[in-house]
Write a protein that holds these residues in place. Structure first.
Motif, PDB file in Angstrom:
ATOM      1  N   LEU A   1       0.971  -1.244  -0.089  1.00 48.17           N
ATOM      2  CA  LEU A   1      -0.077  -0.030  -0.157  1.00 48.17           C
ATOM      3  C   LEU A   1       0.825   1.365  -0.088  1.00 48.17           C
ATOM      4  O   LEU A   1       0.823   2.173  -0.679  1.00 48.17           O
ATOM      5  N   SER A   2       1.944   1.332   0.915  1.00 46.76           N
ATOM      6  CA  SER A   2       2.721   2.290   0.768  1.00 46.76           C
ATOM      7  C   SER A   2       3.477   2.582  -0.322  1.00 46.76           C
ATOM      8  O   SER A   2       3.728   3.574  -1.024  1.00 46.76           O
ATOM      9  N   LEU A   3       3.713   1.583  -1.117  1.00 44.12           N
ATOM     10  CA  LEU A   3       4.696   1.515  -2.293  1.00 44.12           C
ATOM     11  C   LEU A   3       3.615   2.151  -3.557  1.00 44.12           C
ATOM     12  O   LEU A   3       4.222   2.967  -4.358  1.00 44.12           O
ATOM     13  N   ALA A   4       2.348   1.630  -3.408  1.00 45.49           N
ATOM     14  CA  ALA A   4       1.537   2.034  -4.531  1.00 45.49           C
ATOM     15  C   ALA A   4       1.199   3.556  -4.295  1.00 45.49           C
ATOM     16  O   ALA A   4       0.765   4.420  -5.211  1.00 45.49           O
ATOM     17  N   ALA A   5       1.321   3.982  -2.927  1.00 42.28           N
ATOM     18  CA  ALA A   5       0.748   5.472  -2.561  1.00 42.28           C
ATOM     19  C   ALA A   5       1.826   6.364  -2.957  1.00 42.28           C
ATOM     20  O   ALA A   5       1.553   7.827  -3.019  1.00 42.28           O
ATOM     21  N   MET A   6       3.024   5.897  -3.296  1.00 46.38           N
ATOM     22  CA  MET A   6       4.145   6.828  -3.790  1.00 46.38           C
ATOM     23  C   MET A   6       3.905   7.078  -5.245  1.00 46.38           C
ATOM     24  O   MET A   6       4.742   8.228  -5.767  1.00 46.38           O
ATOM     25  N   VAL A   7       3.338   6.211  -5.692  1.00 49.13           N
ATOM     26  CA  VAL A   7       3.494   6.478  -7.240  1.00 49.13           C
ATOM     27  C   VAL A   7       2.447   7.647  -8.078  1.00 49.13           C
ATOM     28  O   VAL A   7       3.032   8.377  -8.916  1.00 49.13           O
ATOM     29  N   PRO A   8       1.335   7.935  -7.456  1.00 48.74           N
ATOM     30  CA  PRO A   8       0.533   9.117  -8.003  1.00 48.74           C
ATOM     31  C   PRO A   8       1.139  10.540  -8.262  1.00 48.74           C
ATOM     32  O   PRO A   8       1.024  11.159  -8.967  1.00 48.74           O
TER      33      PRO A   8
END
Length: 442
Positions: A111-118
């Motif tokens: 979740l943290s890794l995905a939240a850094m993409v936007p």
């Protein structure tokens, strides 16, 4: 191709196949754990009595999540032309990964890794390039949140998994960082790599120390158990020596008195003289076995010449029966089948069972008729001892012996069976069925 080259190629091939056999199963396990979103027990302070303070890890993580969520939303809305609600959703996703890491660490990391993409994707899409002093590819709160999640996950999972996650984070950050000109990218990723590597190394050191202390405590427990066992064995050996001193003294007195008794009576009858001789032989035999057993207990290893191991066999049955006849029992023996040598433990167990059965007849049915039957079968040895009721009333003996228990244990040790009980005609029966063990060394 020479034989040396062929041998080198064969060794290289075997080495490569060995490495593959070790790495492939480990890689599959690591890949499976990398997507294992199962929950873990919530960590609590077990030594704290207060129920609220026991949940301190959860409380701190929630407070930290609130601390980074608000400034994270502000940073996203200030640097990107986004609706405030979208900025809040991205910031909350980054912050929520922190408390989630306590119960579902792998899911929290993803979740943290995905939240850094936007953030970097939207920055490139809107051309809202950050300043040189801004961390990239995170915002400041996002950078802090992902760093904490990385360290928290490392605390909750084993070493190969958190190292893999750390490498994936660096690679993902590097790919996102390359989306900007090199002069504008990279310093946030370098800072994350240095800080996270330092934190992971510290955690690995603490984990190794904790594991070493756990192993030390386990070794101390094993040492204590071994010390206790050694103390018990030493005490048993001391009791055996004391028992030998006591029993040997009285048996020696019995042997001497039995030898001297015929000389105290002028012209003693022949049966009386034979009875005293039998008493002396049995006393000396008991002394001999007692010394053998004591020597075996004192020795750390079995003696090479076997002098410490009393092992009577079925060949000694006639001697045993002769001693019982001298004590007043009428004993008949019958051997069927083809007598042959059996493994030592089978013959020893059969002899001891017969010895105990005859001793029980002497104690509980003196003067009875006894029939001993020994049958050699194809795969088993059958031993049967039956006796008639006592010729006269026998006083009940006090105490509880262990003869029947010993016979059952000897039969069970060989995988055999033992039956003890009265028969329909009033006689008493002891029947043992012992596997012959043909395929074993005798």
């Amino acid at each position: 191709m020479t034989s040396d080259q062929d041998g080198e190629r064969r060794r290289a091939g075997s080495w490569a196949s060995g490495v593959k056999e070790r790495l492939v199963p480990g890689s599959r396990t690591l890949l499976r754990e990398l997507f294992d979103f199962s929950s873990r027990p919530l960590p609590v302070l077990s030594r704290v009595q207060n129920r609220v303070l026991r949940q301190l890890p959860l409380i701190v993580s929630v407070v930290f999540a609130l601390y980074v969520a608000v400034p994270g939303a502000d940073a996203l809305s200030d640097r990107l032309p986004l609706p405030w609600l979208v900025a809040v959703v991205i910031a909350v996703a980054q912050a929520a990964a922190v408390p989630l890491g306590l119960v579902r660490p792998v899911a929290a990391w993803w979740l943290s890794l995905a939240a850094m993409v936007p953030f970097p994707v939207l920055v490139v899409a809107t051309q809202a390039l950050p300043g040189r002093d801004s961390p990239w590819p995170w915002t400041e709160p996002g950078f802090l949140a992902h760093l904490v999640v990385t360290l928290l996950v490392a605390w909750r999972v084993h070493t190969p998994l958190f190292v893999t996650q750390w490498v994936v984070s660096i690679l993902a950050g590097g790919v996102l960082g390359l989306m900007l000109p090199p002069s504008e990218a990279g310093h946030g990723l370098v800072s994350f790599g240095i800080l996270s590597a330092f934190g992971l190394a510290l955690q690995a050191a603490l984990r190794g120390r904790r594991e070493a202390r756990r192993q030390l405590r386990r070794q101390e427990r094993l040492t204590e158990i071994e010390r206790f066992r050694r103390t018990v064995l030493e005490e048993r050996a001391r009791i055996a020596r004391e028992l030998h001193d006591v029993v040997a003294h009285h048996m020696s007195v019995v042997a001497v008195q039995a030898e001297a008794a015929p000389y105290l009576v002028p012209d003693p009858p022949q049966p009386l003289d034979e009875s005293f001789r039998s008493i002396r032989r049995n006393a000396l035999a008991a002394l001999s076995e007692l010394r053998h057993i004591l020597g075996m207990m004192r020795s750390d290893e079995p003696s090479a010449d076997g002098r410490y191991v009393p092992q009577p066999t079925l060949a000694n049955i006639e001697e045993l029966v002769g001693n019982v006849r001298a004590a007043g029992l009428r004993v008949e023996t019958e051997i069927s089948g083809t007598p042959r040598a059996l493994p030592n433990r089978v013959e020893l167990s059969a002899f001891r069972i017969l010895q105990e059965a005859l001793s029980n007849v002497l104690r509980h049915a003196p003067g009875a008729e006894v029939r001993v039957e020994l049958s050699y079968g194809g795969s088993a040895l059958t031993l049967r001892v039956i006796n008639s009721p006592a010729a006269a009333a026998v006083p009940r003996q006090g105490g509880k012996g262990h003869g029947l228990l010993g016979m059952r244990e000897r039969a069970a040790m060989l995988g055999g069976t033992l039956h003890v009980g009265p028969m329909d005609d009033g006689w008493f029966e002891v029947r043992a069925l012992l596997p012959a063990g043909e395929g074993e060394d005798s």
